[in-house]
Design a protein around this motif. Structure first.
Motif, PDB file in Angstrom:
ATOM      1  N   UNK A 146      32.235  40.141  40.908  1.00  0.00           N
ATOM      2  CA  UNK A 146      33.284  41.386  39.202  1.00  0.00           C
ATOM      3  C   UNK A 146      34.809  40.483  39.435  1.00  0.00           C
ATOM      4  N   UNK A 147      35.234  40.085  38.386  1.00  0.00           N
ATOM      5  CA  UNK A 147      36.099  39.767  37.893  1.00  0.00           C
ATOM      6  C   UNK A 147      37.141  40.797  37.578  1.00  0.00           C
ATOM      7  N   UNK A 148      38.425  40.611  37.397  1.00  0.00           N
ATOM      8  CA  UNK A 148      39.080  41.213  36.614  1.00  0.00           C
ATOM      9  C   UNK A 148      40.227  40.589  35.633  1.00  0.00           C
ATOM     10  N   UNK A 149      40.274  41.433  34.628  1.00  0.00           N
ATOM     11  CA  UNK A 149      41.224  40.959  33.846  1.00  0.00           C
ATOM     12  C   UNK A 149      42.447  40.667  33.874  1.00  0.00           C
ATOM     13  N   UNK A 150      43.310  40.825  34.867  1.00  0.00           N
ATOM     14  CA  UNK A 150      44.910  40.713  35.675  1.00  0.00           C
ATOM     15  C   UNK A 150      45.851  41.609  34.607  1.00  0.00           C
TER      16      UNK A 150
END
Length: 326
Positions: free
Chosen positions: A267-271
């Motif tokens: 899971x990656x979060x858009x900073x």
């Protein structure tokens, strides 16, 4: 002499292998064409091959909904587990509001960088999910999401036709006659790449996919990636770190990683500010990390061009899809 049950099982196993081999051959041919023609030209020709795409969609849906389910017995299937992992992450992140702690961490880092955060999270009760390379839209049964499922060649009417690598990103989402003409910028809470990146034939095009996802995600939104691998958790750790480094350079922070039996789930979060993610990339870069999203099947083709990544890995370490484990 085989019983009727054993005969049906043998026939099913043979069909399973034939379907799986067709998919593997499509992947392999696409990568080989990328070497000889260039990745963009190979992709363009692939997208025009409607017969191959239609057969691929039909076989992929059958593998996921029939063989992957049946062959796991009482275990959670490959098809189910990749979807369920994504759903549980979304529940924790959005419903339980775990995104708040990541937002606070970014605020802390931004102060160290002397950056004023101009964005903040804004999520509705029903989450907007873009499922890229969806095939048959497995997320449609969850009320948590308003799903836009897209694929080069949809397997059913729940999926819209779209080439995600070349789709226009603009002011609104436009779908005409089941074909996506445009996707709205920063309109989606979640974008999923379930077994997508290994289909795309080059590192540069995989990066393009992640760049497009970044443009389409809301600030703080999630890019969820599942990618097949039947090896133990440490076998491809350097490869996964390279992915994390590259995604950080694009403006993502990794918030969850888990190695399941047959795949990596990430899971990656858009900073809220790209510089916050870039800070991680700068601090944690190792000599073996480069700006790329490689899979081991790339490597033999790369060596032909004398471009050898500094990663100790073999193509055999990374299963294209874990069909052979059944």
């Amino acid at each position: 002499m085989q019983s009727a049950h054993e005969y049906r099982k043998t026939m099913a196993s043979d069909e399973h292998k034939q379907l799986a081999q067709y998919l593997k051959d499509v992947h392999s041919n696409l990568r080989m064409n990328a070497v000889t023609l260039g990745a963009k030209e190979a992709w363009t020709r692939h997208c025009k091959n409607k017969d191959t795409l239609l057969t691929y969609a039909e076989y992929m849906e059958k593998l996921a909904t029939v063989f992957w389910e049946e062959n796991y017995g009482n275990e959670e299937s490959l098809a189910t587990s990749r979807i369920q992992w994504s759903v549980e992450l979304c529940k924790d992140y959005f419903i339980k509001k775990e995104y708040v702690k990541f937002s606070a961490k970014e605020l802390e880092i931004s102060k160290k960088l002397n950056i004023q955060l101009s964005n903040k999270e804004s999520f509705e009760e029903t989450l907007e999910l873009l499922d890229v390379g969806s095939c048959y839209n497995p997320f449609r049964s969850y009320n948590l999401f308003n799903v836009l499922a897209i694929d080069l060649c949809p397997a059913n009417l729940y999926v819209k036709e779209c080439d995600f690598l070349n789709v226009h990103i603009g002011k609104e989402t436009i779908v005409q006659e089941n074909i996506v003409k445009e996707l709205k910028q920063e309109a989606f809470d979640i974008i999923t790449f379930c077994f997508l990146l290994e289909y795309i034939p080059s590192s540069d095009l995989r990066i393009t996919a992640c760049e497009n996802a970044y443009k389409l995600l809301k600030p703080g939104g999630l890019l969820i990636i599942s990618t097949p691998d039947s090896k133990h958790v440490g076998a491809n750790c350097k490869l996964m770190k390279c992915w994390q480094y590259t995604l950080a350079c694009l403006g993502y922070t990794r918030i969850k990683y888990e190695k399941l039996k047959h795949m990596h789930c990430i899971g990656f979060r858009k900073a809220l500010c790209k510089d916050v993610a870039l800070r991680w990339a700068t601090i944690h870069k190792k000599p073996y990390m480069d700006y790329s999203i490689h899979i081991p099947q790339d490597f033999s083709k790369i060596e032909q061009n004398n471009i050898i990544p500094n990663i100790d890995i073999s193509p055999d370490d990374f299963k294209e899809l874990p069909f052979s484990d059944f």
